[in-house]
Design a protein around this motif. Structure first.
Motif, PDB file in Angstrom:
ATOM      1  N   UNK A 283       0.856  -1.252   0.107  1.00  0.00           N
ATOM      2  CA  UNK A 283       0.062  -0.086   0.025  1.00  0.00           C
ATOM      3  C   UNK A 283       0.883   1.137   0.001  1.00  0.00           C
ATOM      4  N   UNK A 284       1.791   1.467   0.673  1.00  0.00           N
ATOM      5  CA  UNK A 284       2.844   2.484   0.784  1.00  0.00           C
ATOM      6  C   UNK A 284       3.520   2.722  -0.432  1.00  0.00           C
ATOM      7  N   UNK A 285       4.109   1.689  -1.013  1.00  0.00           N
ATOM      8  CA  UNK A 285       4.666   1.806  -2.373  1.00  0.00           C
ATOM      9  C   UNK A 285       3.777   2.118  -3.484  1.00  0.00           C
ATOM     10  N   UNK A 286       2.247   1.793  -3.624  1.00  0.00           N
ATOM     11  CA  UNK A 286       1.383   2.258  -4.426  1.00  0.00           C
ATOM     12  C   UNK A 286       1.041   3.855  -4.354  1.00  0.00           C
ATOM     13  N   UNK A 287       0.838   3.988  -2.866  1.00  0.00           N
ATOM     14  CA  UNK A 287       0.456   5.342  -2.799  1.00  0.00           C
ATOM     15  C   UNK A 287       1.478   6.341  -3.197  1.00  0.00           C
ATOM     16  N   UNK A 288       2.904   6.220  -2.812  1.00  0.00           N
ATOM     17  CA  UNK A 288       3.867   6.904  -3.196  1.00  0.00           C
ATOM     18  C   UNK A 288       4.155   6.826  -4.885  1.00  0.00           C
TER      19      UNK A 288
END
Length: 306
Positions: A283-288
């Motif tokens: 999720x963090x990688x996708x949001x970034x």
């Protein structure tokens, strides 16, 4: 009496003299020889499809080699006894648990709960912090009034205020969203203030000399120049929204990735616990990635001007 004039001194004889073959070659060769290296250089300078593919593959390998080694170590270390497989299962077992959570719909339930809370808090923070940051950065009187308040709370960790939010707003959704709003506001606010204050004064003077109103000045000069710096704060806020929310969900929640991790830990479902951690990382990688794409979209003028 025979003439003693040579072709060099007799104009008529000079006209009859045919230049030697090597002289013709001498005059014809330099332009030809001068063009051939240029054409070869042009061909060499043109990147071929194969070169581009090799460059992309090489860049991808360099970017992923550390991650691949880490994942390989995660798989091998528990199997050879470097770590206890009970507390750190092999990666393959964790991925099996991840697939089980995804196929059963349990992962989607917790992921949806976390994203709705984080997205709501993040959106509120961005919509409130950017206009406030522009006002503080542009108007000195507003800065003088609000600066002491900002200095007081900018150094107060969001998680330190979690008990306060729970006491005032309860243990439900409101306290979690409010905590995300608090955590996301300051990165966006501070970077917006810095971005507005760092706009080139010459650009502002030039715009004023053209007769632009204050609204058009913000629209055409200040905001475009501040976008790259503002998006740095927005990306920081996106990461903070996930991290702070996960911690809040571990304290009091019935759904969410933080709740999933805590629940599986207490029930000793270690593979599912690590699967939840992997979900948070994804999720963090996708949001970034989404925020980076938005930054490139709104900063296209910089690429065009350069």
């Amino acid at each position: 009496m025979p003439s003693t004039l040579s072709p060099r001194t007799d104009p008529a004889a000079a006209r009859d003299v045919v230049p030697a073959a090597e002289d013709t070659v001498a005059f014809a060769d330099p332009p030809t020889l001068g063009r051939r290296p240029a054409l070869a250089a042009d061909r060499d300078a043109t990147p071929t499809l194969a070169r581009r593919v090799r460059a992309l593959v090489g860049r991808a390998l360099r970017a992923s080699i550390v991650l691949v080694l880490f994942l390989a170590l995660w798989e091998v270390a528990p199997r050879v006894g470097l770590v206890d497989a009970v507390f750190l299962p092999p990666l393959s077992r964790v991925l099996d648990a991840f697939g089980t959570l995804a196929s059963s719909g349990e992962l989607a339930l917790h992921l949806g709960a976390s994203l709705s809370r984080a997205g709501t808090g993040f959106a509120i923070a961005v919509l409130a912090a950017i206009p406030l940051g522009v006002a503080i950065g542009w108007y000195e009187r507003v800065s003088d009034v609000l600066n002491p308040f900002l200095e007081l709370f900018r150094n107060t960790a969001a998680l330190a205020l979690l008990p306060v939010f729970i006491l005032i707003l309860g243990i439900g959704e409101t306290s979690k969203i409010a905590l995300v709003v608090y955590a996301c506001t300051f990165p966006v606010l501070l970077t917006t203030i810095s971005a507005v204050r760092s706009v080139d004064p010459l650009l502002v003077k030039s715009a004023r000399s053209l007769g632009l109103s204050s609204l058009r000045l913000f629209q055409k000069v200040v905001l475009p120049a501040a976008v790259p710096t503002v998006f740095t704060g927005v990306r920081m806020a996106g990461a903070s929204s996930i991290l702070v929310l996960i911690a809040a969900e571990m304290v009091g929640a019935k759904a969410g990735l933080g709740y999933l991790i805590t629940y599986t830990q207490f029930n000793f479902q270690i593979e599912k616990m690590y699967a939840g951690i992997i979900a948070i990382a994804l999720v963090g990688v996708s949001v970034n990635g989404v925020l980076l794409a938005l930054e490139r979209h709104f900063s296209r003028w910089r690429t065009a001007s350069s």
